[in-house]
Design an enzyme around this catalytic site. Structure first.
Site, PDB file in Angstrom:
ATOM      1  N   HIS A  68     -37.972  81.861  80.929  1.00  0.00           N
ATOM      2  CA  HIS A  68     -38.254  80.515  81.445  1.00  0.00           C
ATOM      3  C   HIS A  68     -37.154  79.528  81.064  1.00  0.00           C
ATOM      4  CE1 HIS A  68     -42.557  81.030  82.576  1.00  0.00           C
ATOM      5  NE2 HIS A  68     -42.500  81.992  81.665  1.00  0.00           N
ATOM      6  N   GLU A 105     -36.397  76.851  82.411  1.00  0.00           N
ATOM      7  CA  GLU A 105     -36.776  75.458  82.740  1.00  0.00           C
ATOM      8  C   GLU A 105     -37.389  74.727  81.554  1.00  0.00           C
ATOM      9  OE1 GLU A 105     -38.320  78.127  83.650  1.00  0.00           O
ATOM     10  OE2 GLU A 105     -40.473  77.862  83.362  1.00  0.00           O
ATOM     11  N   CYS A 138     -40.338  84.740  85.721  1.00  0.00           N
ATOM     12  CA  CYS A 138     -41.545  85.333  85.125  1.00  0.00           C
ATOM     13  C   CYS A 138     -42.541  85.755  86.203  1.00  0.00           C
ATOM     14  CB  CYS A 138     -42.127  84.368  84.100  1.00  0.00           C
ATOM     15  SG  CYS A 138     -43.139  85.220  82.890  1.00  0.00           S
TER      16      CYS A 138
HETATM   17  N1  GLN Z   1     -48.178  87.450  82.815  1.00  0.00           N
HETATM   18  C1  GLN Z   1     -48.011  86.576  83.948  1.00  0.00           C
HETATM   19  C2  GLN Z   1     -48.275  87.303  85.252  1.00  0.00           C
HETATM   20  O1  GLN Z   1     -48.557  88.441  85.275  1.00  0.00           O
HETATM   21  C3  GLN Z   1     -46.631  85.965  83.979  1.00  0.00           C
HETATM   22  C4  GLN Z   1     -46.462  85.024  82.811  1.00  0.00           C
HETATM   23  C5  GLN Z   1     -45.550  83.868  83.070  1.00  0.00           C
HETATM   24  O2  GLN Z   1     -45.184  83.568  84.215  1.00  0.00           O
HETATM   25  N2  GLN Z   1     -45.238  83.155  82.031  1.00  0.00           N
HETATM   26  O3  GLN Z   1     -48.208  86.705  86.288  1.00  0.00           O
END
Ligand code: GLN
Length: 225
Positions: free
Chosen positions: A196, A198, A95
């Site tokens: 995610h 994890e 992410c």
């Molecule tokens: N929207 C977040 C960002 O721009 C990422 C979201 C996440 O890691 N769950 O960093």
């Protein structure tokens, strides 16, 4: 209770538990540490350059990419980390971690920078406000063999808008408004997912990453490096 094996100096032999760090400046660090341990690594927190030097691989967790980018500069980890990525350190970004690894970002904050190394363009918060989070079972054969699909949980997640020729696409969204979008990639020693793993209790993505780390450590040992 069993005594954990004493870590030995130098590269571990194949089959040993490689040392995999989790960048611990912000985000869901604890979950990644647990998933890495379950996936066959010795997991450690990385907050300082000296800690970075001691790892065979690194996870960049989810969180907020602009904050992590800022903290990397504050603690003096940005340049050492860029250097190790350039030298071939295996890194898995989830992410926000995917955003940090990307060479190019769309919809980033005005002064947002990334570490780079992964030849992709990510679109930040791509799933939009209506679909800020999304869950789906995704086949991820490159990491799980022919096992069941992985439960992919997307939270204000990026997607990969565009990937360079050497980037292997591992998964795309299968249905809904984001159908067809690329959400898992591998490029050399770099692995990234929009989702995610994890937080699902399924350690197969981490296990796959630990295998990448082991391969790299084994290759280095074979070269006597
Ligand atoms: N929207 C977040 C960002 O721009 C990422 C979201 C996440 O890691 N769950 O960093």
């Amino acid at each position: 209770m069993t005594t954990p094996p004493t870590p030995t100096a130098g590269a571990p032999a194949a089959g040993d538990r490689p040392v995999v760090g989790v960048l611990a400046l912000q985000g869901d660090v604890r979950e990644h540490l647990a998933a890495l341990e379950a996936g066959g690594a010795r997991a450690v927190r990385v907050r300082r350059p000296a800690e970075l030097e001691a790892v065979d691989g690194l996870v960049l967790p989810g969180g907020e990419s602009t904050t992590i980018d800022r903290l990397l500069r504050v603690v003096g980890l940005r340049e050492p980390l860029r250097r190790r990525v350039a030298q071939g350190l295996p890194v898995y970004g989830s992410c926000a971690g995917m955003i940090l690894l990307a060479d190019r970002v769309l919809d980033g904050a005005p002064d947002q920078r990334t570490l780079g190394g992964l030849d992709i363009t990510v679109r930040r918060n791509a799933f939009g406000r209506q679909v800020a989070s999304w869950e789906e079972d995704l086949p991820l054969d490159a990491l799980t063999g022919d096992g069941p699909p992985v439960r992919a949980v997307f939270i204000r997640a990026p997607w990969v808008e565009d990937a360079g020729p050497d980037v292997e696409v591992l998964a795309r969204v299968g249905s809904g408004p984001a159908a067809g979008r690329i959400v898992a990639v591998r490029h050399g020693a770099l692995l990234a997912t929009s989702f995610h793993p994890e937080i699902t209790g399924d350690d197969r993505v981490h296990r796959g990453f630990v295998a990448m780390v082991r391969e790299r450590v084994g290759g280095r040992a074979a070269q006597g490096a």
